[in-house]
Design an enzyme around this catalytic site. Sequence first.
Site, short mmCIF file in Angstrom:
data_model
loop_
_atom_site.label_atom_id
_atom_site.label_comp_id
_atom_site.label_asym_id
_atom_site.label_seq_id
_atom_site.Cartn_x
_atom_site.Cartn_y
_atom_site.Cartn_z
N ARG A 16 20.14 43.19 53.57
CA ARG A 16 20.32 44.14 52.85
C ARG A 16 19.82 45.93 52.97
O ARG A 16 18.78 45.36 53.75
CB ARG A 16 19.41 43.62 51.51
CG ARG A 16 19.77 44.86 50.64
CD ARG A 16 19.65 44.29 49.00
NE ARG A 16 20.52 43.67 48.85
CZ ARG A 16 20.77 43.03 47.26
NH1 ARG A 16 20.01 44.07 45.99
NH2 ARG A 16 21.62 42.89 46.76
N CYS A 63 28.19 42.97 38.26
CA CYS A 63 27.37 42.04 39.49
C CYS A 63 25.97 42.08 38.74
O CYS A 63 24.71 41.15 39.59
CB CYS A 63 27.29 42.76 40.64
SG CYS A 63 26.37 44.54 40.86
N HIS A 68 29.75 45.19 49.74
CA HIS A 68 28.87 43.89 48.80
C HIS A 68 29.67 42.65 48.62
O HIS A 68 29.78 42.10 48.38
CB HIS A 68 28.65 43.51 47.74
CG HIS A 68 26.62 43.11 47.09
ND1 HIS A 68 25.96 42.36 47.42
CD2 HIS A 68 25.96 43.43 46.12
CE1 HIS A 68 25.70 42.14 47.07
NE2 HIS A 68 25.67 42.49 45.81
N GLN A 124 28.61 39.45 46.69
CA GLN A 124 28.67 39.42 45.07
C GLN A 124 30.72 39.38 44.82
O GLN A 124 31.02 38.56 43.96
CB GLN A 124 28.21 41.01 44.33
CG GLN A 124 28.90 41.50 43.58
CD GLN A 124 27.83 40.58 42.69
OE1 GLN A 124 26.49 40.92 42.75
NE2 GLN A 124 28.21 39.23 42.24
N ARG A 145 26.61 33.45 42.18
CA ARG A 145 26.06 33.60 43.96
C ARG A 145 25.03 32.43 44.50
O ARG A 145 25.95 32.75 45.44
CB ARG A 145 24.66 34.78 43.61
CG ARG A 145 25.35 36.07 42.85
CD ARG A 145 26.48 36.79 44.09
NE ARG A 145 25.57 37.12 45.20
CZ ARG A 145 24.89 38.66 45.02
NH1 ARG A 145 24.50 39.02 44.38
NH2 ARG A 145 24.19 38.46 46.16
N ASP A 163 29.55 48.38 36.81
CA ASP A 163 28.80 48.43 37.90
C ASP A 163 28.08 49.84 37.92
O ASP A 163 27.75 50.65 37.29
CB ASP A 163 29.24 48.52 39.99
CG ASP A 163 27.38 48.59 39.79
OD1 ASP A 163 26.40 47.90 39.92
OD2 ASP A 163 27.88 48.80 41.12
#
Length: 306
Positions: free
Chosen positions: A104, A260, A131, A134, A288, A220
């Site tokens: 990340r 998310c 991402h 996700q 996830r 988001d």
Amino acid sequence: MSIKHFLQFKDLSKEELEHVFARSKWIKDKFKRYEPYHPLFDRTLVMIFEKASTRTRLSFEAGMQQLGGAAIYLNTRDSQLGRGEPVEDAAQVISRMSDMVMIRTFEQEIIERFAANSRVPVINGLTNEYHPCQILADIFTFIEHRGPIQGKTVAWIGDSNNVCNTWLQAAEVLDFNVHVSTPPGYEVEQERAGLYGHEHYEEFADPMEAARDADLVTTDVWTSMGFEAENEERMRDFADWQVDGDMMRVAAKDALFMHCLPAHRGEEVAAEVIDGPHSVVWDEAENRLHTQKALMEYLLLGRVQS
Ligand code: CP
Ligand code: NVA
């Protein structure tokens, strides 16, 4: 054998994604029956975090343990990564001591340089641009609740950030449509999103029009990690881009809502929506775990058959 990385969503083909979704279901069902499954016994995942995380760290670490392997957490604050060691050197060393790496970080270029110097698969656990893990979980969640996503309409309301870009890539790979509504000045940048064209998305000035008849409405945070200096300006610019009850009422009757997480109730989403009947955010978060277990199995072992 060439190494397979997952640096952006389109790194996996439709056929590969279908395999990963089928394996996600099999792995999830087995987990729910408390049946051990240890295909990654003795394998080690290194997780490098340059930004904060709850879900990504937890799902990779728990997932690796549940598959019989181990996960090691590194962050930039207390490793040499934060003291200027070249990414290429770090990749050489880390990939000689592990079987897979999740990163990340900030610019996508960093993860690409790492992967180019890695002996083992590299997974994008979020960059400024993408991402992919996700959206793997999000689409699996959609399929669980509503069946195939092909031909469906996803409404993206808010910032054209890493999560939005990944939805747009996924639409090209899996053949669905995205209706995007961003405030002026925050529009999708096609090249940065890594898109082939404009065929799978449409931009709407009015977020209500983007949401109209959509099968899934998603959003988001207004300010992503790394963009905190713009927070005040963004609060003003995004004020009309909240997903609220009125917006969900113009979407399809059985529309799902996803986020998310972490979410800010009263900013990008109203509490009545995220805590309401359309919301599947807790399934989305749990998935996830299952989808990343299937992803790690695929990257290390190829097409395992049930
Ligand atoms: N959605 C997500 O990636 O959450 P974290 O930042 O908690 O990992
Ligand atoms: N767009 C958000 C996602 C967090 C999981 C960010 O990058 O901060």
